[in-house]
Each structure stands twice: as structure tokens, then as C-alpha cells.
Design a protein around this motif. Structure first.
Motif, PDB file in Angstrom:
ATOM      1  N   ARG A 117       0.834  -1.206   0.000  1.00  0.00           N
ATOM      2  CA  ARG A 117       0.000   0.000   0.000  1.00  0.00           C
ATOM      3  C   ARG A 117       0.869   1.257   0.000  1.00  0.00           C
ATOM      4  NH1 ARG A 117      -4.644  -1.884  -1.887  1.00  0.00           N
ATOM      5  NH2 ARG A 117      -5.416  -3.641  -0.636  1.00  0.00           N
ATOM      6  N   PHE A 118       1.976   1.197   0.703  1.00  0.00           N
ATOM      7  CA  PHE A 118       2.902   2.311   0.749  1.00  0.00           C
ATOM      8  C   PHE A 118       3.458   2.632  -0.638  1.00  0.00           C
ATOM      9  CE2 PHE A 118       7.387   3.598   1.000  1.00  0.00           C
ATOM     10  CZ  PHE A 118       7.289   4.762   1.756  1.00  0.00           C
ATOM     11  N   LEU A 119       3.713   1.603  -1.442  1.00  0.00           N
ATOM     12  CA  LEU A 119       4.308   1.808  -2.760  1.00  0.00           C
ATOM     13  C   LEU A 119       3.291   2.245  -3.806  1.00  0.00           C
ATOM     14  CD1 LEU A 119       6.739  -1.269  -2.879  1.00  0.00           C
ATOM     15  CD2 LEU A 119       7.331   1.131  -2.479  1.00  0.00           C
ATOM     16  N   VAL A 120       2.056   1.741  -3.724  1.00  0.00           N
ATOM     17  CA  VAL A 120       1.065   2.025  -4.770  1.00  0.00           C
ATOM     18  C   VAL A 120       0.143   3.179  -4.413  1.00  0.00           C
ATOM     19  CG1 VAL A 120       1.121  -0.381  -5.507  1.00  0.00           C
ATOM     20  CG2 VAL A 120      -0.613   0.350  -3.866  1.00  0.00           C
ATOM     21  N   SER A 121       0.192   3.666  -3.179  1.00  0.00           N
ATOM     22  CA  SER A 121      -0.705   4.746  -2.766  1.00  0.00           C
ATOM     23  C   SER A 121      -0.360   6.038  -3.493  1.00  0.00           C
ATOM     24  CB  SER A 121      -0.615   4.947  -1.249  1.00  0.00           C
ATOM     25  OG  SER A 121      -1.409   6.040  -0.846  1.00  0.00           O
ATOM     26  N   ASP A 122      -1.379   6.864  -3.710  1.00  0.00           N
ATOM     27  CA  ASP A 122      -1.167   8.160  -4.344  1.00  0.00           C
ATOM     28  C   ASP A 122      -1.405   9.316  -3.372  1.00  0.00           C
ATOM     29  OD1 ASP A 122      -3.843   7.776  -4.015  1.00  0.00           O
ATOM     30  OD2 ASP A 122      -4.430   8.447  -6.030  1.00  0.00           O
ATOM     31  N   ARG A 123      -1.484   9.030  -2.081  1.00  0.00           N
ATOM     32  CA  ARG A 123      -1.730  10.049  -1.062  1.00  0.00           C
ATOM     33  C   ARG A 123      -0.458  10.290  -0.254  1.00  0.00           C
ATOM     34  NH1 ARG A 123      -3.246   8.014   3.954  1.00  0.00           N
ATOM     35  NH2 ARG A 123      -4.782   9.678   4.224  1.00  0.00           N
ATOM     36  N   GLN A 124      -0.326  11.503   0.259  1.00  0.00           N
ATOM     37  CA  GLN A 124       0.778  11.893   1.134  1.00  0.00           C
ATOM     38  C   GLN A 124       2.131  11.520   0.523  1.00  0.00           C
ATOM     39  OE1 GLN A 124      -0.619   9.828   4.636  1.00  0.00           O
ATOM     40  NE2 GLN A 124      -1.412  11.725   5.527  1.00  0.00           N
ATOM     41  N   VAL A 125       2.348  12.026  -0.682  1.00  0.00           N
ATOM     42  CA  VAL A 125       3.558  11.675  -1.429  1.00  0.00           C
ATOM     43  C   VAL A 125       4.808  12.124  -0.682  1.00  0.00           C
ATOM     44  CG1 VAL A 125       4.795  11.999  -3.597  1.00  0.00           C
ATOM     45  CG2 VAL A 125       2.302  11.783  -3.605  1.00  0.00           C
ATOM     46  N   ARG A 126       4.793  13.342  -0.164  1.00  0.00           N
ATOM     47  CA  ARG A 126       5.980  13.850   0.519  1.00  0.00           C
ATOM     48  C   ARG A 126       6.310  13.016   1.758  1.00  0.00           C
ATOM     49  NH1 ARG A 126       2.951  18.181  -0.962  1.00  0.00           N
ATOM     50  NH2 ARG A 126       3.858  19.555  -2.543  1.00  0.00           N
ATOM     51  N   PHE A 127       5.289  12.674   2.508  1.00  0.00           N
ATOM     52  CA  PHE A 127       5.535  11.862   3.703  1.00  0.00           C
ATOM     53  C   PHE A 127       6.072  10.487   3.330  1.00  0.00           C
ATOM     54  CE2 PHE A 127       4.071   8.696   6.799  1.00  0.00           C
ATOM     55  CZ  PHE A 127       4.701   9.181   7.944  1.00  0.00           C
ATOM     56  N   ARG A 128       5.542   9.900   2.279  1.00  0.00           N
ATOM     57  CA  ARG A 128       6.019   8.577   1.874  1.00  0.00           C
ATOM     58  C   ARG A 128       7.464   8.640   1.402  1.00  0.00           C
ATOM     59  NH1 ARG A 128       3.745   6.415  -2.378  1.00  0.00           N
ATOM     60  NH2 ARG A 128       2.518   8.213  -3.056  1.00  0.00           N
ATOM     61  N   LEU A 129       7.831   9.713   0.716  1.00  0.00           N
ATOM     62  CA  LEU A 129       9.216   9.855   0.288  1.00  0.00           C
ATOM     63  C   LEU A 129      10.148  10.000   1.493  1.00  0.00           C
ATOM     64  CD1 LEU A 129       8.841  12.254  -2.783  1.00  0.00           C
ATOM     65  CD2 LEU A 129       9.440   9.828  -2.817  1.00  0.00           C
ATOM     66  N   VAL A 130       9.745  10.809   2.463  1.00  0.00           N
ATOM     67  CA  VAL A 130      10.564  10.984   3.660  1.00  0.00           C
ATOM     68  C   VAL A 130      10.636   9.684   4.450  1.00  0.00           C
ATOM     69  CG1 VAL A 130      10.701  12.176   5.881  1.00  0.00           C
ATOM     70  CG2 VAL A 130      10.147  13.456   3.815  1.00  0.00           C
ATOM     71  N   LEU A 131       9.504   9.028   4.626  1.00  0.00           N
ATOM     72  CA  LEU A 131       9.482   7.777   5.386  1.00  0.00           C
ATOM     73  C   LEU A 131      10.331   6.713   4.715  1.00  0.00           C
ATOM     74  CD1 LEU A 131       8.343   6.099   7.723  1.00  0.00           C
ATOM     75  CD2 LEU A 131       6.351   5.581   6.280  1.00  0.00           C
TER      76      LEU A 131
END
Length: 463
Positions: free
Chosen positions: A389-403
Motif C-alpha cells: 500500500r505504501f508503494l502504490v498509494s497516491d496520497r501523502q507523497v511527501r511523507f512517503r518519500l521521507v518515510l
């Protein structure tokens, strides 16, 4: 600049009208031109000028700033109330656990999974102690000594009791911040409570939060930086907030500064992010100067090379042991083993070290019993689902990149550095839990919650 527009509009406009009591004839194009002249005269006070009769707009370049927030829902009163309740419960629980621990643990070095328990307690209570570890924990002595001093003299308690009280408060802040992190991530109330309880029952939380150590403070600073990043989705924060958050991550451990750097880079243009990071570094250096004045034995944290001896250390056990400890032991405690303490062998006559120390490094995942093995399977399923879900999600892009960047950095760092990977587990456990929590904000939420509930029961019983 308004003159050509005035000519164009005044000669093409078919109508005119009277304005004012004097009946002066004013063409709409003339009004637009005069409005534009007045607007250009006050560009330094207004970011954009508009015409009165027409939709002409004059775009003025603005200084680069943080990315504007989105319209996601923020925290409400119930969230803050739950965070406070978690904080109080965790503080009380840590104080009870610390009270039940044997007293020799607080007077030992390296015995508790390679933790420098005695040194850190001494640094938090004594000015003239050896504060040489500020070379990797730049402001730990300053930021922990002050609250311990206030509690010790304000409540008239012993230095050790003051340290335990402050450590319990930090543990409570850790629990409340973890809950807020899940809520800002998009988890519903029940989901956030479940994942917070899972984090509080984890091996990292149970084995480290009640014990005075620098990693509880460092882990809290990382989560606060992530909370700032997620909160910026609902409201705009000034540059000062990012400077303080970045400086805080650097203050407790130099490698934790990666969290502050990535958060600033995610929310600001890169030139401004570099400037904010330089400001944070300068702030830490200035405070280190104050610390050096109070604690003369403090060492500077730039240019220190002694930590190279911990790179590819033989007691880390190799890649497989490091990966098992990083992914599984941080949540599910395996069999506790003893290993020869190399520092004891080097120091020979050291009254604060024992010949053996506790370790998880050479234990297999879930080796504490059947409940641990079930927990490892459930955790693997939750983590894999959350990673997808982390890889395919389209929400909170900046947070996912930082995480993702921060989790990758922590993984590579501990592949190369350290003896006991579990001693650093508080730094990366919240990151792993955040990845797993992504599974609860997409399809299949009920299945994820069912697995999380079963995992919580197994982890609580096992650990």
C-alpha cells in the motif's frame, strides 16, 4: 506599463458611463488603466493587483516558500485527549517497571543489550562527569540535565529517582506522539489506538522506554519531525518550526539529523531547505558552546572519528542477524541470550561491567515460544501488505518519500554500524509501524485490523 493597455481598452470599449456627482465621463478602459497604475505603485504591499472593470491580473513573483497545505482533516479534541491519556498511562507504567528492575542494572555498563546505562544516568545528574559522548549525542547532556535538575530540587528526590521520573515523562510523550502520528497518517480512531498499543507492547518499547537512555529522546525527536511534516498538510508552519525540528533531531544523535534534513527538503525548495538546515546546525553549535561552558568535558560532534571502530563489528553477527534484529526483534522479542562483553575484556578491571551481557543479536525470530512464532508470521503479513500500500498509494507523497528515505537510511546505517542492533530499535520501530499502518488506510481494512488485533495479543504475551 499601463499606457498601452489604456489605449487598447479605451478605443475598443463601446460604452461609457457617468461617475460621481459631477458627471465626469469615465471610460471603463481608462478606469482599468488607472487601477493598474495604482496597483503597480503598491506592489511592495500587495502580492497581486486586480482590475475593477475587467479581469486583467498582474502576476507578481513571490519569494519561495513551503509547499501549500492540502485539505486533509486535522486533529480534533478527542485525538489530543487520547494522546494525553496514552502519555499518562505510559508514564505510570514505565515508573512501575523501572521500580521492579534490579538496582544493579542502573549501575552497569553494556549489560543491558550494550546500553551505557550508568554513563547516561551520570551524564544526566553530574556536571563534572565525563561527557565525552556528546561527540555523537551533541546536546544530550544539556537537554537532559536541566529537567532532571529541576525535578530533583523541585520534588526533593534522589538523582536516580529524578532521572526515572524524567525518563517516564519522555516515554509518555513518545506514546502520545506515536498515536498522533497514526492519526495524521489517516488512520481512524480505532485503528490508531490498535497500532499505538502494538507499538507500546513492542520489544523496543518495553525494553527501552523504562530505562534511562539517549535513544528514547532521539526516537521522540524523529517522530516529532514526522508529525510536523504531516501537520503541514493541514496548515502552514513558518521556517522557525522546521529549524527547531531539525535541530532537535541532531541534538540527541548525529545520524538522526537525516529526519530533519528530509522533512525540510520535502516541504521547502531545495535552496531554502539547505538554508534551514544550516540554521539548525548553527543553533546546535551555539547551544553546544553553552553546554561546553557548563560541562567542560563535552566533546565536539564534528570531525570525531572514534566511531569507525564500530563499523562492521564482529559481534554484529553478519547481515542475516542484523536484518532479523531490524525487522523482527524490534517488535517481537526472541530468546534472550548471553554473549561475552568485548569491552569487559578490554577494560579488565572494570567494576561497572560484567563478563557477559544480554543480547538478541544471535537469536532467531520468534524463538521465545510458539506465541512469538505466530507473531512473526502475523507481523510479516502486516508489514508486506503495508509496504505494498505504501508503494502504490497516491496520497501523502511527501511523507512517503521521507518515510521511505529515512527507513532506507536507518537500514543501511545499521547494516554497517554497531554491535547490538536492538539497542537502536526505538529509532526505526515507529518507521516500520508507519509502513504497516498504510495497510489500514486502503482496501481490506477489516482484515488488517483483525490481523493487528491478533498480533497485539501475541506480542503482549510474548514480550
Amino acid at each position: 506599463r499601463a499606457f498601452p493597455l489604456f489605449l487598447l481598452t479605451s478605443f475598443t470599449s463601446p460604452l461609457a458611463h457617468y461617475e460621481g456627482a459631477k458627471g465626469s465621463l469615465v471610460y471603463p478602459g481608462c478606469r482599468a488603466g488607472m487601477d493598474l497604475v495604482r496597483a503597480t505603485h503598491s506592489l511592495h504591499t500587495r502580492p497581486r493587483a486586480k482590475m475593477a472593470a475587467h479581469d486583467y491580473e498582474l502576476d507578481i513573483p513571490e519569494l519561495p516558500g513551503p509547499t501549500p497545505p492540502s485539505s486533509h482533516s486535522g486533529l480534533n479534541r478527542m485525538d489530543w485527549l487520547m494522546a494525553v491519556l496514552f502519555g499518562l498511562a505510559v508514564t505510570v507504567a514505565c515508573l512501575f517497571i523501572a521500580r521492579a528492575l534490579p538496582s544493579f542494572l542502573f549501575q552497569s555498563m553494556d549489560f543491558w543489550f550494550e546500553a551505557d546505562t550508568l554513563r547516561e544516568i551520570s551524564n544526566m545528574t553530574r556536571v563534572h562527569d565525563d561527557h565525552y559522548r556528546t561527540s555523537v549525542h551533541p546536546l544530550f547532556s544539556l537537554l537532559t540535565f536541566v529537567p532532571v535538575y529541576l525535578v530533583k530540587h523541585g520534588l526533593s528526590v534522589s538523582p536516580l529517582r529524578a532521572v526515572l521520573l524524567v525518563s517516564g515523562l519522555v516515554a509518555g510523550l513518545w506514546g502520545g506522539t506515536l498515536y498522533l502520528l497514526f492519526r495524521l497518517l489517516g488512520c481512524r480512531l480505532v485503528d490508531a489506538i490498535l497500532f499505538t498499543l502494538l507499538g507500546l507492547c513492542s520489544a523496543a518499547a518495553l525494553f527501552w522506554l523504562p530505562i534511562p537512555n539517549s535513544y528514547s529522546w532521539g526516537s521522540l525527536s524523529i517522530m516529532l519531525a514526522l508529525v510536523l511534516l504531516l501537520s503541514a498538510e493541514q496548515r502552514t508552519f513558518g521556517a522557525g518550526a522546521y529549524v527547531v525540528a531539525s535541530a532537535l533531531t541532531l541534538s540527541f544523535t548525529v545520524t538522526n539529523w537525516m529526519a530533519g534534513l528530509l522533512v525540510s527538503l520535502a516541504r521547502w525548495p531545495w535552496k531554502q531547505a539547505v538554508q534551514l538546515s544550516v540554521n539548525a546546525l548553527c543553533l546546535v553549535v551555539l547551544l553546544w558552546g553553552v553546554q561546553k561552558f557548563i560541562f567542560p568535558s563535552s566533546e565536539f560532534f564534528i570531525g570525531h572519528r572514534a566511531e569507525t571502530s564500530f563499523i562492521n563489528h564482529p559481534q554484529s553477527g553478519g547481515i542475516s542477524n542484523i536484518v532479523s534484529s531490524f525487522v523482527f526483534h524490534s517488535l517481537v522479542a526472541p530468546t534472550v541470550r548471553f554473549v561475552k562483553d568485548d569491552a569487559y575484556a578490554q577494560s579488565k578491571a572494570d567494576a561497572f561491567r560484567l563478563a557477559d551481557r544480554l543480547t538478541f543479536q544471535f537469536s532467531s525470530p520468534g524463538s521465545a515460544g510458539w506465541c512469538g512464532r505466530v507473531a512473526v508470521v502475523l507481523w510479516s503479513l502486516l508489514l508486506l501488505n503495508g509496504l505494498w500500500r505504501f508503494l502504490v498509494s497516491d496520497r501523502q507523497v511527501r511523507f512517503r518519500l521521507v518515510l521511505g528515505g529515512l527507513l532506507l537510511f536507518e537500514f543501511v546505517l545499521h547494516l554497517l554500524y554497531g554491535e547490538e542492533t536492538f539497542v537502536y530499535s526505538l529509532n526505526f520501530l515507529p518507521l516500520l509501524l508507519a509502513v504497516a499502518a498504510f495497510g489500514a488506510v486502503g482496501p481490506g481494512r477489516r482484515i488488517v485490523l483483525s490481523l493487528t488485533t491478533l498480533l497485539l495479543c501475541c506480542v503482549a504475551f510474548n514480550n
